[in-house]
Design a protein around this motif. Structure first.
Motif: not given
Length: 228
Positions: A100-101, A125-128, A133-138
């Motif tokens: 996320e950083d 950032v959320d849209q990116a 498809g990497i929301e689970h990696m935050r």
């Protein structure tokens, strides 16, 4: 949205190619191919202002578009960073930063001196994250990711920069054939759905042929349609 006018690239007054002149428009995935040492990475670095050209002009924007035409030499660093995002081959040293950083760093061209993210920045950032498809990696540590995962994160960082153009230098260099297809498919979809100019330097001819809208070969004589 990108024009090259008699652009000469090289080092210490030693040109790598003949003068380059071309125009590139949004909504397309372009693949740049060529032999090692011909100047593909040098060209990308010149286009985004990381390296000066020997001569000629690099013009961003369209006369009839939302952003007026600007010569790269007359743009500030912030203006360039709001126009084009770059994904280079080297692996950045991010220490223990979370994914996320890293993605949030794409908002640096828009943030104040303290780097605080506004609501609009967080939305970008959320849209990116969603687009890649990497929301689970935050909350994963970036340096602990696989090569394919890192590539997706760096593309997400470029998307968070919300620029009309993205340049990528060998984004699939360390990936297996499945991951290569996934990255090129993602870039193709982003170019068409988000109406971006995405310019990829690659040695992966077969994958580029399947997914790119156009392939250009860079030679000492300049641009050539690939295969001709």
């Amino acid at each position: 949205m990108l024009q090259l006018n008699n652009l000469v690239i090289g080092y210490k007054n030693q040109p790598l190619t003949a003068p380059l002149s071309a125009s590139f428009t949004a909504g397309r995935l372009l693949a740049l191919v060529g032999r090692n040492g011909v100047g593909k990475s040098t060209l990308l670095r010149c286009i985004c202002g990381l390296q000066p050209a020997l001569s000629g002009d690099i013009v961003w924007g369209e006369a009839s578009g939302e952003k007026p035409q600007q010569n790269l030499n007359q743009m500030t660093r912030r203006e360039v960073a709001q126009c084009v995002a770059v994904v280079l081959t080297h692996r950045p040293n991010t220490g223990l930063l979370f994914v996320e950083d890293v993605v949030s760093m794409g908002r640096i061209p828009y943030t104040p001196i303290l780097g605080r993210l506004s609501v609009a920045d967080k939305q970008a950032v959320d849209q990116a994250f969603s687009q890649c498809g990497i929301e689970h990696m935050r909350r994963r540590v970036f340096s602990a990711l696989s090569d394919g995962e890192r590539s997706r994160v760096m593309i997400a960082k470029a998307l968070a920069q919300t620029t009309p153009a993205i340049l990528l230098d060998e984004p699939t260099a360390f990936l297996d054939y499945v991951a290569k297809d996934e990255i090129f498919s993602l870039l193709h979809d982003l170019a068409h759905e988000a109406r971006k100019l995405i310019f990829v330097s690659t040695h992966d001819i077969a994958t580029a042929q399947r997914f790119s809208d156009e392939m250009l070969e860079l030679t000492s004589r300049g641009f050539q349609p690939f295969g001709k």
